[in-house]
Write a protein that holds these residues in place. Structure first.
Motif, PDB file in Angstrom:
ATOM      1  N   TYR A   1      -4.372  -0.038  -0.063  1.00  0.00           N
ATOM      2  CA  TYR A   1      -3.106   0.557   0.653  1.00  0.00           C
ATOM      3  C   TYR A   1      -2.031  -0.378   0.081  1.00  0.00           C
ATOM      4  O   TYR A   1      -2.290  -1.758  -0.237  1.00  0.00           O
TER       5      TYR A   1
ATOM      6  N   PRO B   1       1.963  -1.848   1.017  1.00  0.00           N
ATOM      7  CA  PRO B   1       3.011  -2.058   2.247  1.00  0.00           C
ATOM      8  C   PRO B   1       3.972  -0.902   2.169  1.00  0.00           C
ATOM      9  O   PRO B   1       4.284  -0.592   1.010  1.00  0.00           O
TER      10      PRO B   1
ATOM     11  N   SER C   1       1.856   2.850   5.821  1.00  0.00           N
ATOM     12  CA  SER C   1       1.491   2.234   4.473  1.00  0.00           C
ATOM     13  C   SER C   1       1.514   3.262   3.086  1.00  0.00           C
ATOM     14  O   SER C   1       1.872   4.457   3.614  1.00  0.00           O
TER      15      SER C   1
ATOM     16  N   GLN D   1      -6.221  -4.186   1.061  1.00  0.00           N
ATOM     17  CA  GLN D   1      -4.558  -4.183   0.863  1.00  0.00           C
ATOM     18  C   GLN D   1      -4.545  -4.648  -0.720  1.00  0.00           C
ATOM     19  O   GLN D   1      -5.086  -5.637  -1.228  1.00  0.00           O
TER      20      GLN D   1
END
Length: 398
Positions: A360, A362, A341, A57
């Motif tokens: 990725y 959000p 995503s 993330q």
């Protein structure tokens, strides 16, 4: 359609009021060259899958989400999250959009053609911003399902993908404007595979790239019968190379080559120099890279890169001077355990066949279309289901 923006330099945001591109329609296929064999590709053509690639993330602070009214579908140019005004197009909707190269006209895919909007009049709030409509002469109506629109590099012609009619309608935009839309400028249709969606014109203006979600109705029917055997009920789709000159003069014979492009390919862009053609294969969870020259000279060996991304990728955009591709992982079908995503892909690593997924970011619900602001620092993303416009700071992407 809704319009928003900062300045006359580039200030257009188009929002759709209805969903589109929900899958392959039940329409008779049009004849087109047989796709090149997947087995001959330099890189293996992916099958259908709902397995998203694992990735880290990235900092959430790089992306911001803003609510907007309606269901945002496409955007082009520079825009902010503040709604300035709304423009009603003749068909009542408004899906894919593009600006003509000179920035004077906004073309909005609508019903079986495209609405033509004067950018200057729209920015000034004129009630006569919509100048007219490019309407296909072939059967279509609502069944035509216009979804994307592209303009030739000289701005004289427009191309509209008719998802429900398995065709790309070709219009002489210059002629339509000169006649004040006494004529629609319809030239003819380029036959495609089932459900043509994405289009991109090469930087040199010679080629139009088009994706079709399924190769033929037979393939679609086979996929439907066999869906219970596979994790994804998709079917192979195609990427077609179309001669722009031929499309403008003899559209029925304009296709140069066609290759398999994974399952349900839906969007396509080219690299800045046009050497590489990037495609999102929605039902393969893949970003695919094709050699533009090989697509014409050696289609069977044209696939040169594949990168696993998130669930059901749709929109994509080149950022960071073409060194990164951002992919909208839509998760539009609500795959269990998956989420929407934005995948960030390193272009150099992808072309060198090295791990290329940087991670990725959000997103809201069903991120769909993208556009990079003129200064190259901010990417705009429409999130269809959550009715949000997302801004992404692309200057600090890994």
């Amino acid at each position: 359609m809704r319009l928003s923006g900062h300045s006359a330099a580039a200030a257009v945001l188009a929002l759709a009021l209805t969903a589109c591109g929900s899958g392959a329609p039940h329409a008779a296929p049009s004849p087109h060259p047989a796709p090149a064999s997947p087995a001959a590709s330099a890189v293996a053509v992916p099958g259908c899958s709902t397995t998203a690639a694992p990735g880290r993330q990235l900092p959430a602070g790089l992306a911001r989400l803003f609510p907007v009214p309606g269901f945002p579908f496409g955007d082009t140019g520079s825009a902010g999250p503040r709604l300035v005004r709304r423009i009603t197009v003749p068909g009542g909707g408004g899906l894919g959009v593009t600006l003509t190269p000179d920035g004077r006209y906004l073309l909005v895919a609508d019903v079986s053609g495209a609405a033509v909007v004067s950018v200057q009049a729209a920015e000034q709030g004129s009630r006569r911003a919509v100048l007219g409509t490019l309407a296909a002469g072939s059967p279509g109506g609502l069944a035509g399902g216009a979804i994307e629109v592209a303009a030739s590099r000289d701005g004289r012609f427009a191309f509209v993908s008719l998802e429900g009619a398995d065709k790309i309608a070709v219009f002489n935009l210059q002629r339509a404007l000169a006649s004040h839309f006494a004529t629609s400028g319809f030239v003819g249709d380029v036959p495609t595979g089932v459900a043509p969606v994405g289009m991109a014109v090469s930087p040199d203006g010679n080629w139009l790239y088009s994706t079709s979600e399924v190769t033929s109705m037979r393939a679609l029917q086979h996929a439907a019968r066999s869906a219970h055997r596979y994790r994804a009920p998709g079917a192979p789709g195609t990427l077609a190379v179309i001669s722009v000159h031929k499309a403008e003069t003899d559209p029925a014979r304009a296709i140069v080559s066609t290759v398999i492009a994974g399952c349900s390919p839906v969007r396509v862009i080219t690299s800045t120099g046009g050497e590489t053609v990037w495609v999102t294969a929605r039902e393969s969870d893949m970003l695919l890279g094709f050699s533009a020259s090989r697509l014409r000279s050696d289609p069977g060996h044209s696939l040169i890169a594949r990168v696993g991304v998130g669930e059901a990728p749709v929109g994509l955009a080149l950022v960071d001077g073409g060194q990164r591709v951002v992919v909208a992982d839509s998760n539009r079908f609500g795959q269990q355990g998956a989420k929407s995503s934005l995948a960030v892909v390193n272009v150099g690593a992808a072309l060198a066949h090295r791990p290329a997924l940087a991670g990725y970011l959000p997103a809201g619900g069903f991120p769909r279309q993208m556009a990079l602001e003129p200064d190259g620092r901010t990417l705009l993303v429409t999130n269809f289901e959550s009715q949000q416009l997302e801004t992404v700071n692309v200057t600090n992407l890994p």
